[in-house]
Design a protein around this motif. Sequence first.
Motif, PDB file in Angstrom:
ATOM      1  N   ILE A 112       0.855  -1.194   0.000  1.00 30.77           N
ATOM      2  CA  ILE A 112       0.000   0.000   0.000  1.00 30.77           C
ATOM      3  C   ILE A 112       0.889   1.242   0.000  1.00 30.77           C
ATOM      4  O   ILE A 112       1.738   1.398   0.884  1.00 30.77           O
ATOM      5  N   ILE A 113       0.676   2.096  -0.986  1.00 33.14           N
ATOM      6  CA  ILE A 113       1.450   3.342  -1.074  1.00 33.14           C
ATOM      7  C   ILE A 113       0.698   4.436  -0.327  1.00 33.14           C
ATOM      8  O   ILE A 113      -0.479   4.695  -0.597  1.00 33.14           O
ATOM      9  N   MET A 114       1.391   5.075   0.624  1.00 33.70           N
ATOM     10  CA  MET A 114       0.763   6.161   1.400  1.00 33.70           C
ATOM     11  C   MET A 114       1.637   7.408   1.302  1.00 33.70           C
ATOM     12  O   MET A 114       2.224   7.846   2.294  1.00 33.70           O
ATOM     13  N   VAL A 115       1.760   7.931   0.079  1.00 32.61           N
ATOM     14  CA  VAL A 115       2.546   9.155  -0.090  1.00 32.61           C
ATOM     15  C   VAL A 115       1.613  10.265  -0.569  1.00 32.61           C
ATOM     16  O   VAL A 115       0.508  10.000  -1.050  1.00 32.61           O
ATOM     17  N   GLN A 116       2.065  11.494  -0.413  1.00 34.61           N
ATOM     18  CA  GLN A 116       1.305  12.656  -0.879  1.00 34.61           C
ATOM     19  C   GLN A 116       0.926  12.459  -2.349  1.00 34.61           C
ATOM     20  O   GLN A 116       1.795  12.165  -3.175  1.00 34.61           O
ATOM     21  N   ALA A 117      -0.368  12.606  -2.652  1.00 35.70           N
ATOM     22  CA  ALA A 117      -0.817  12.370  -4.030  1.00 35.70           C
ATOM     23  C   ALA A 117      -0.095  13.297  -4.996  1.00 35.70           C
ATOM     24  O   ALA A 117       0.184  14.452  -4.683  1.00 35.70           O
ATOM     25  N   GLY A 118       0.214  12.781  -6.181  1.00 35.98           N
ATOM     26  CA  GLY A 118       0.872  13.599  -7.199  1.00 35.98           C
ATOM     27  C   GLY A 118       1.999  12.830  -7.860  1.00 35.98           C
ATOM     28  O   GLY A 118       1.964  11.603  -7.958  1.00 35.98           O
ATOM     29  N   LYS A 119       3.039  13.565  -8.266  1.00 33.82           N
ATOM     30  CA  LYS A 119       4.146  12.950  -9.003  1.00 33.82           C
ATOM     31  C   LYS A 119       4.862  11.871  -8.195  1.00 33.82           C
ATOM     32  O   LYS A 119       5.308  10.861  -8.739  1.00 33.82           O
ATOM     33  N   GLY A 120       4.974  12.104  -6.874  1.00 33.38           N
ATOM     34  CA  GLY A 120       5.639  11.136  -6.006  1.00 33.38           C
ATOM     35  C   GLY A 120       5.016   9.762  -6.135  1.00 33.38           C
ATOM     36  O   GLY A 120       5.712   8.741  -6.085  1.00 33.38           O
ATOM     37  N   THR A 121       3.714   9.731  -6.315  1.00 35.42           N
ATOM     38  CA  THR A 121       3.021   8.449  -6.432  1.00 35.42           C
ATOM     39  C   THR A 121       3.507   7.686  -7.659  1.00 35.42           C
ATOM     40  O   THR A 121       3.780   6.482  -7.583  1.00 35.42           O
ATOM     41  N   ASP A 122       3.650   8.400  -8.791  1.00 37.42           N
ATOM     42  CA  ASP A 122       4.125   7.724 -10.012  1.00 37.42           C
ATOM     43  C   ASP A 122       5.514   7.139  -9.803  1.00 37.42           C
ATOM     44  O   ASP A 122       5.798   6.026 -10.259  1.00 37.42           O
ATOM     45  N   ALA A 123       6.376   7.877  -9.109  1.00 36.82           N
ATOM     46  CA  ALA A 123       7.741   7.395  -8.881  1.00 36.82           C
ATOM     47  C   ALA A 123       7.722   6.095  -8.062  1.00 36.82           C
ATOM     48  O   ALA A 123       8.393   5.127  -8.415  1.00 36.82           O
ATOM     49  N   VAL A 124       6.916   6.090  -6.987  1.00 40.73           N
ATOM     50  CA  VAL A 124       6.866   4.891  -6.136  1.00 40.73           C
ATOM     51  C   VAL A 124       6.262   3.724  -6.918  1.00 40.73           C
ATOM     52  O   VAL A 124       6.755   2.595  -6.854  1.00 40.73           O
ATOM     53  N   ILE A 125       5.222   3.999  -7.689  1.00 45.24           N
ATOM     54  CA  ILE A 125       4.593   2.931  -8.474  1.00 45.24           C
ATOM     55  C   ILE A 125       5.624   2.305  -9.413  1.00 45.24           C
ATOM     56  O   ILE A 125       5.726   1.083  -9.520  1.00 45.24           O
ATOM     57  N   SER A 126       6.437   3.150 -10.060  1.00 45.84           N
ATOM     58  CA  SER A 126       7.360   2.564 -11.030  1.00 45.84           C
ATOM     59  C   SER A 126       8.468   1.767 -10.321  1.00 45.84           C
ATOM     60  O   SER A 126       8.902   0.739 -10.828  1.00 45.84           O
ATOM     61  N   GLU A 127       8.889   2.217  -9.133  1.00 45.14           N
ATOM     62  CA  GLU A 127       9.873   1.422  -8.365  1.00 45.14           C
ATOM     63  C   GLU A 127       9.298   0.047  -8.030  1.00 45.14           C
ATOM     64  O   GLU A 127       9.975  -0.978  -8.158  1.00 45.14           O
ATOM     65  N   LEU A 128       8.057   0.024  -7.591  1.00 43.42           N
ATOM     66  CA  LEU A 128       7.447  -1.253  -7.207  1.00 43.42           C
ATOM     67  C   LEU A 128       7.170  -2.105  -8.450  1.00 43.42           C
ATOM     68  O   LEU A 128       7.488  -3.295  -8.488  1.00 43.42           O
ATOM     69  N   ALA A 129       6.598  -1.467  -9.475  1.00 43.04           N
ATOM     70  CA  ALA A 129       6.194  -2.224 -10.667  1.00 43.04           C
ATOM     71  C   ALA A 129       7.390  -2.891 -11.333  1.00 43.04           C
ATOM     72  O   ALA A 129       7.276  -3.990 -11.864  1.00 43.04           O
ATOM     73  N   SER A 130       8.555  -2.229 -11.254  1.00 39.65           N
ATOM     74  CA  SER A 130       9.729  -2.822 -11.911  1.00 39.65           C
ATOM     75  C   SER A 130      10.236  -4.048 -11.149  1.00 39.65           C
ATOM     76  O   SER A 130      11.020  -4.819 -11.668  1.00 39.65           O
ATOM     77  N   ARG A 131       9.788  -4.220  -9.913  1.00 39.42           N
ATOM     78  CA  ARG A 131      10.239  -5.371  -9.116  1.00 39.42           C
ATOM     79  C   ARG A 131       9.138  -6.409  -8.875  1.00 39.42           C
ATOM     80  O   ARG A 131       9.428  -7.534  -8.491  1.00 39.42           O
TER      81      ARG A 131
END
Length: 482
Positions: free
Chosen positions: A71-90
């Motif tokens: 579960i990603i709990m970061v401030q909505a916005g660009k930060g979310t895309d960055a975390v998603i791509s870190e997770l998705a790549s793994r």
Amino acid sequence: AAANIGVVGLAVMGSNLARNLASREGNTVAVFNRSAERTRTLVDEHPEAGFVASESYDDFVASLAKPRTAIIMVQAGKGTDAVISELASRFEPGDIIVDGGNANFHDTIRREKDISPTGIHFVGAGISGGEEGALNGPSIMPGGSKQSYETLGPILSSIAAIAEGEPCVTHVGTDGAGHFVKMVHNGIEYADMQLIAEAYDLIRQGTGKSPAEIADIFAEWNTGELESYLIEITAEVLRQTDAATGKPLVDVILDEAGAKGTGAWTVQNALDLGVPTSGIAEAVFARSLSSKRAQREASVDLPGPSTAWTVDDADTDAFIEDVRQALYASKIIAYSQGFDEIIAGAEQFGWDVKKGDIAKIWRAGCIIRARFLNRIAEAYADDPGLVALVVAPYFRDAVAGAQESWRRVVAASAASGIPTPAFSSSLAYYDGLRAPRLPAALVQGQRDFFGAHTYKRVDRPGVFHTLWSGDHSEIETTPSSH
Ligand code: 6PG
């Protein structure tokens, strides 16, 4: 791999959600934060949680049992895309990425579309209840695939608030449905807050009662049909004294309301969907107006009513009861409009949203939790095709009982120059719905006059145009495209 669930982003909401998850039987919670300092603090302060802490994405992902759920709990916005791509790549097919922030549902739809070819599930989940809710039981509005909910459902149910024995979580619909419903939740939250603020202002200005006395009134209201979290906390805020000055805290707080955007999104989307959510819109605009300092200062001397307004002592109780009724009726309108937007959104985006279930999961945990959500759930259970909440028998009776009070309050506010945009617009909406004929007929005539936009007639089918610049005769025509 030891953890069945992970949380990325350990600010207050993330930390509290992680602690909530860890406190439930059967969960082992992996935690990760971009700055490791925060992770260490959380782990040190909460040894009882048994967190599996990581300081890199590689370790975090490795610490999750398959299928992995984070579960990603970061401030909505660009930060979310960055975390998603870190997770998705793994992550691997079948793993689940949940965004628990206040994301814009259009972003959620886009993100799901981008990720789904990889076989990873992306779930946008609205989570309401603030810091306290995250820790002890929020209301959770997940979207995403049905399949992902088979894994997620039990985990989310374990941490959600409980209302009458039922966890406040349901699969709202696919892709962005969860974030859409959370957005409307926030829009209703704005309306509810503004209505309460208007009620306070009327009582204060009309009767001269102190904030502490008004706190008692709200506490009393909270024992009846208005019982809700927002009424309860309003009493607490009004009762608070400022330590530095000894004044009521509400008198030393700058009267400029902030907003992080979800209320505005609710209105923007309502406009796109063509749904009148006037109560919510006025609440958003009231916050905007409050922040226009220069305009307000330049306008302070503009003329208002010539005599100051006071409610006679003998009429005070009746006036306060009028305000209570006006608040209740306007609140019914705000929820009715919010549910209309959910219905329109579901139709537009192809979601199978169960209105009654939404009312049920808002009964506890979330900011707009209120006793009368039971009534909304019942209304949709009795008639799933209900065209407007306000015409359901219970709400119809409630408004019938309140409307005379509502009219007196709106009339008094106009006569005395006290702004009540949410009360007034809700009443205008109600009267608009009721009107057997609306002046929209004249608007159609005007449109036809200057743009040949055509009109329909009440007495026969077809589309018509009057030859305004010719002999004023009427012709039957094909519908205008503009
Ligand atoms: C909730 C709240 C939460 C947040 C709002 C505040 O449901 O827990 O709605 O999401 O407090 O986004 O919004 P504003 O800062 O725009 O008032």
